[in-house]
Write a protein that holds these residues in place. Structure first.
Motif, mmCIF file in Angstrom:
data_model
loop_
_atom_site.group_PDB
_atom_site.id
_atom_site.type_symbol
_atom_site.label_atom_id
_atom_site.label_comp_id
_atom_site.label_asym_id
_atom_site.label_seq_id
_atom_site.Cartn_x
_atom_site.Cartn_y
_atom_site.Cartn_z
ATOM 1 N N GLY A 180 0.822 -1.208 0.000
ATOM 2 C CA GLY A 180 0.000 0.000 0.000
ATOM 3 C C GLY A 180 0.853 1.254 0.000
ATOM 4 N N PHE A 181 1.910 1.226 0.802
ATOM 5 C CA PHE A 181 2.810 2.376 0.872
ATOM 6 C C PHE A 181 3.379 2.697 -0.513
ATOM 7 C CE2 PHE A 181 7.447 2.632 0.562
ATOM 8 C CZ PHE A 181 7.625 3.986 0.791
ATOM 9 N N ALA A 182 3.871 1.655 -1.213
ATOM 10 C CA ALA A 182 4.498 1.874 -2.513
ATOM 11 C C ALA A 182 3.492 2.472 -3.500
ATOM 12 C CB ALA A 182 5.071 0.563 -3.058
ATOM 13 N N GLU A 183 2.258 2.004 -3.433
ATOM 14 C CA GLU A 183 1.227 2.541 -4.322
ATOM 15 C C GLU A 183 0.949 4.015 -4.004
ATOM 16 O OE1 GLU A 183 -0.736 1.297 -7.133
ATOM 17 O OE2 GLU A 183 1.246 0.389 -7.016
ATOM 18 N N ILE A 184 0.931 4.317 -2.697
ATOM 19 C CA ILE A 184 0.675 5.710 -2.301
ATOM 20 C C ILE A 184 1.777 6.620 -2.841
ATOM 21 C CG2 ILE A 184 0.618 7.288 -0.324
ATOM 22 C CD1 ILE A 184 -0.777 4.998 1.235
ATOM 23 N N ILE A 185 3.023 6.179 -2.709
ATOM 24 C CA ILE A 185 4.148 6.962 -3.231
ATOM 25 C C ILE A 185 3.962 7.225 -4.726
ATOM 26 C CG2 ILE A 185 6.619 6.861 -3.764
ATOM 27 C CD1 ILE A 185 6.326 7.283 -0.905
ATOM 28 N N ARG A 186 3.623 6.166 -5.438
ATOM 29 C CA ARG A 186 3.465 6.296 -6.888
ATOM 30 C C ARG A 186 2.357 7.299 -7.225
ATOM 31 N NH1 ARG A 186 0.660 4.090 -10.971
ATOM 32 N NH2 ARG A 186 -0.687 2.913 -9.567
ATOM 33 N N ILE A 187 1.256 7.186 -6.490
ATOM 34 C CA ILE A 187 0.125 8.067 -6.780
ATOM 35 C C ILE A 187 0.439 9.522 -6.411
ATOM 36 C CG2 ILE A 187 -2.261 8.573 -6.085
ATOM 37 C CD1 ILE A 187 -2.572 5.426 -5.966
ATOM 38 N N ILE A 188 1.222 9.689 -5.359
ATOM 39 C CA ILE A 188 1.626 11.055 -4.993
ATOM 40 C C ILE A 188 2.425 11.682 -6.136
ATOM 41 C CG2 ILE A 188 3.141 12.420 -3.496
ATOM 42 C CD1 ILE A 188 2.292 10.644 -1.170
ATOM 43 N N PHE A 189 3.423 10.958 -6.648
ATOM 44 C CA PHE A 189 4.218 11.524 -7.744
ATOM 45 C C PHE A 189 3.368 11.737 -8.992
ATOM 46 C CE2 PHE A 189 7.977 9.648 -5.421
ATOM 47 C CZ PHE A 189 8.495 10.889 -5.054
ATOM 48 N N LEU A 190 2.407 10.874 -9.183
ATOM 49 C CA LEU A 190 1.515 10.989 -10.334
ATOM 50 C C LEU A 190 0.732 12.296 -10.296
ATOM 51 C CD1 LEU A 190 0.554 9.184 -12.730
ATOM 52 C CD2 LEU A 190 -1.267 8.359 -11.246
ATOM 53 N N ASN A 191 0.508 12.789 -9.087
ATOM 54 C CA ASN A 191 -0.355 13.970 -8.951
ATOM 55 C C ASN A 191 0.395 15.257 -8.633
ATOM 56 O OD1 ASN A 191 -3.257 13.067 -9.276
ATOM 57 N ND2 ASN A 191 -2.424 11.519 -7.898
ATOM 58 N N ILE A 192 1.708 15.206 -8.680
ATOM 59 C CA ILE A 192 2.459 16.439 -8.440
ATOM 60 C C ILE A 192 2.947 16.998 -9.777
ATOM 61 C CG2 ILE A 192 4.465 17.465 -7.314
ATOM 62 C CD1 ILE A 192 4.288 15.410 -5.164
ATOM 63 N N ASP A 193 2.448 18.167 -10.139
ATOM 64 C CA ASP A 193 2.819 18.747 -11.429
ATOM 65 C C ASP A 193 4.289 19.153 -11.475
ATOM 66 O OD1 ASP A 193 0.328 18.391 -12.473
ATOM 67 O OD2 ASP A 193 -0.421 20.324 -11.741
ATOM 68 N N TYR A 194 4.823 19.515 -10.318
ATOM 69 C CA TYR A 194 6.217 19.926 -10.215
ATOM 70 C C TYR A 194 7.153 18.859 -10.799
ATOM 71 C CZ TYR A 194 10.512 21.551 -7.863
ATOM 72 O OH TYR A 194 11.775 21.992 -7.573
ATOM 73 N N VAL A 195 6.783 17.572 -10.644
ATOM 74 C CA VAL A 195 7.631 16.513 -11.188
ATOM 75 C C VAL A 195 7.005 15.888 -12.439
ATOM 76 C CG1 VAL A 195 8.784 15.970 -9.034
ATOM 77 C CG2 VAL A 195 6.648 14.809 -9.603
ATOM 78 N N GLY A 196 6.100 16.628 -13.076
ATOM 79 C CA GLY A 196 5.616 16.215 -14.393
ATOM 80 C C GLY A 196 4.398 15.317 -14.418
ATOM 81 N N GLY A 197 3.872 14.953 -13.266
ATOM 82 C CA GLY A 197 2.679 14.109 -13.224
ATOM 83 C C GLY A 197 2.858 12.836 -14.026
ATOM 84 N N ALA A 198 1.803 12.442 -14.733
ATOM 85 C CA ALA A 198 1.844 11.182 -15.459
ATOM 86 C C ALA A 198 2.830 11.229 -16.619
ATOM 87 C CB ALA A 198 0.446 10.842 -15.972
ATOM 88 N N ALA A 199 3.048 12.427 -17.172
ATOM 89 C CA ALA A 199 3.958 12.542 -18.313
ATOM 90 C C ALA A 199 5.390 12.249 -17.901
ATOM 91 C CB ALA A 199 3.860 13.946 -18.903
#
Ligand SMILES: Nc1ncnc2c1ncn2[C@@H]1O[C@H](COP(=O)(O)OP(=O)(O)OP(=O)(O)O)[C@@H](O)[C@H]1O
Ligand SMILES: [Mg+2]
Lengths: 316, 262
Positions: A123-142
């Motif tokens: 669960g933790f690993a998924e949360i990390i992934r989803i956090i990065f997915l939703n931060i525009d500063y690090v490019g989101g999904a792109a």
């Protein structure tokens, strides 16, 4: 202890291996393709060996190693790309931030056992992934553009430090404490071992090196995306450790080398790769259920071989 | 102050669901005493060990060791305070070597840090050397030194029991709790073991609390005996007093006698 006598030969042969490969690379005999395999292999070994400390030595079944890899990758990318700091600083910060993440997950969840710990770390690993997915500063999904900075030298130095630290840790009273937790947690507790402390310690050290691997990983490709750090990545790393034999560091290294070679040559055929991967796993689990090397280390085989030779000389 | 008992258990009890496994348990052990704890199967003997060592927190009562409360402490802290134990169902570190099993128990007495081990500083080497030396001393006492590199799981049963005691001693206890240390041993092994227990008691100036099924054995070596039955203390006294206590004869000895004739 005999272990200390293995120390200098290990360092010597490691430096020799590095020098030979570096020479071959600079003479152009090993082209980019091969040096890339070597770098990729080093990264995978760092991941495998760091997870080996958590699962193989301490017996804590963690399914979230890709989470620490992701933290290391993104933190290092931010450090070099956004803050313009040097790569070594990025590697170090990647490790430190992954350690902090390890402490945040580890302290509450390491009280859980077996399946529950596996689910919590997953669960933790998924949360990390989803956090990065939703931060525009690090490019989101792109994803995020990263300059290629990982060289054979960086990869080797990190690999060398990882193995040295984890071997030295394991072969000490602290490593024995971790193994005692794996072997019998109730007895370890009764012998005065602070089991939670050592579980968290193993988790933190493992997370640190997964973070370091993340920094090398991010700067080995030109882009990092959240999808690189999904559940399957955690499973990939787990496979190295299980295939090598839970509890055997050299087993994990051997398994990682083999599987990295297999998957590199099958890169363009992802389906075939998955089939071969699964077949290898099934065959190993059928014929060697304890993994390629069980809990033995290469040095143990060497000792066995020597005593066998000794027996023969004594006419036995 | 010197004459204060080493261990004082005051009205301790624990309940599992509806079952009162132990209730109103009182026990006192003075420095250097060898005390027996007996009782029929399911009487609560092992449970009382688990209460003393922090595996279970008592739901009532208080445990004082060296005058300080220890109930509520986790097991590893109880051990560091000076109480260590063996288990009725052997709990060795199976995949560790015999000597490493003992070293684990010596862990808290060694001081070299994680950093010193990772960097292989001199303190790591001296610390590990000290551990090796200490562990060997304990193995020698228990005649296990020639098995030192063997995996613990490969030892024969009787030697595994001895290793458990060696390991418990390496934690440098002042009070040693032995849960049926002779279970499954033959008469000769049992006799040797009891002599060994008497020896280490003198050698290390230990107090010992011993759970044992063999009545003759307990009567032979213990100064005082506590009898548990259905979680409550039935009797306490010298072997002589216990032997002649009608309640004990009824609850426990009677049963044994019947068993022997069956
Ligand atoms: N964790 C637990 N949960 C529920 N019941 C328990 C637990 N531990 C012990 N009991 C119960 O408490 C009672 C006392 O058990 P205990 O193991 O202390 O007996 P014992 O005197 O050591 O017996 P034996 O001679 O068979 O070893 C038993 O009825 C047992 O089933
Ligand atoms: Mg019992």
């Amino acid at each position: 202890m005999k272990k200390s006598k293995q120390f200098w030969p290990f360092i010597g042969s490691a430096i020799a291996a590095y020098a030979v490969i570096q020479l071959l690379i600079s003479m152009g005999i090993l082209d980019d393709f091969y040096s890339n395999i070597l770098i990729f292999m080093s990264i995978n070994i760092i991941l495998a060996v760091s997870l080996h400390l958590i699962i193989g030595i301490t017996g804590q079944f963690s399914l979230g190693h890709a989470g620490f890899l992701a933290v290391g990758a993104y933190i290092s990318a931010i450090v070099t790309m956004k803050l313009d700091l040097p790569f070594p600083v990025a590697i170090l910060l990647a490790g430190i931030m992954a350690t902090l993440a390890g402490l945040v997950v580890g302290i509450p969840s390491l009280r859980l056992r077996g399946d529950y710990l596996a689910i919590a770390t997953l669960g933790f690993a998924e949360i990390i992934r989803i956090i990065f997915l939703n931060i525009d500063y690090v490019g989101g999904a792109a994803g995020m553009q990263v300059t290629h900075m990982t060289t054979w030298t960086y990869a080797f130095v990190c690999l060398f430090v990882t193995i040295l630290v984890i071997v030295n840790f394991t072969n000490s009273r602290h490593g024995r404490a971790c193994i005692s937790v794996r072997e019998n947690e109730i007895a370890a507790d009764a012998m005065g071992i602070n089991t939670t402390y050592y579980k968290v310690m193993a988790f933190a050290i493992g997370a640190f090196f997964a973070g370091v691997a993340g920094a090398l990983y991010a700067h080995n490709f030109y882009i990092i995306q959240p999808q690189n750090f999904g559940f399957l990545k955690s499973i990939d790393i787990l496979v190295y450790v299980v295939l090598g034999g839970l509890g055997s560091l050299s087993g994990a290294v051997v398994a990682t080398v083999l599987l990295t070679i297999v998957s590199t040559f099958l890169q363009d055929y992802p389906e075939t790769r998955m089939i071969i991967y699964s077949l290898v796993l099934i065959i190993v689990m059928l014929y060697r259920p304890k993994g390629l090397m069980g809990t033995m280390e290469i040095t143990d085989y060497f000792k066995l071989w020597r005593s066998w030779k000794g027996d023969k000389q004594h006419g036995k | 102050m010197v004459n204060d008992p080493l261990l004082q258990v005051k009205g301790v009890g624990i309940q599992f669901g509806g079952l009162k496994a132990v209730s109103n348990f009182n026990l006192k052990i003075n420095q250097g005493e060898l005390i027996g704890l007996i009782g029929p199967n399911g009487a609560g003997k092992t449970t009382s060990f688990n209460l003393l060592t922090g595996v279970y927190a008592p739901t009532e009562g208080e445990i004082l060791f060296d005058g300080k409360r220890i109930n509520g402490l986790p097991p590893f802290k109880v051990t560091q305070r000076g109480i260590s134990r063996t288990f009725q169902n052997i709990r060795l570190f199976n995949e560790l070597s015999v000597i490493d099993n003992v070293k684990v128990a010596y862990h808290s007495l060694a001081k070299h840090s994680v950093l010193s081990s990772i960097l292989r500083l001199p303190s790591h080497f001296s610390g590990e050397k000290e551990m090796e030396k200490k562990a060997m001393e304990f193995l020698k006492i228990f005649e296990l030194d020639k098995y030192k590199d063997e995996d613990a799981k490969n030892l024969p049963y009787g030697k595994q029991r001895r290793l458990e005691i060696a390991r418990a001693l390496a934690a440098a206890p002042r009070l040693l709790l032995l849960d049926e240390p002779a279970a499954g041993m033959n008469p000769q092994e049992t006799k040797d073991l009891m002599e060994l227990i008497a020896f280490v008691r003198k050698e290390f100036n230990l107090s010992i609390l011993l759970i044992e099924h063999d009545m003759n054995l307990v009567m032979g070596i213990c100064e005082r005996i506590y009898v548990l039955d259905h979680g409550v203390l039935l009797a306490e006294g010298t072997p002589e007093e216990i032997r002649n206590n009608p309640k004990v004869i009824e609850a426990y000895l009677g049963e044994e006698v019947h068993d022997e004739h069956a």
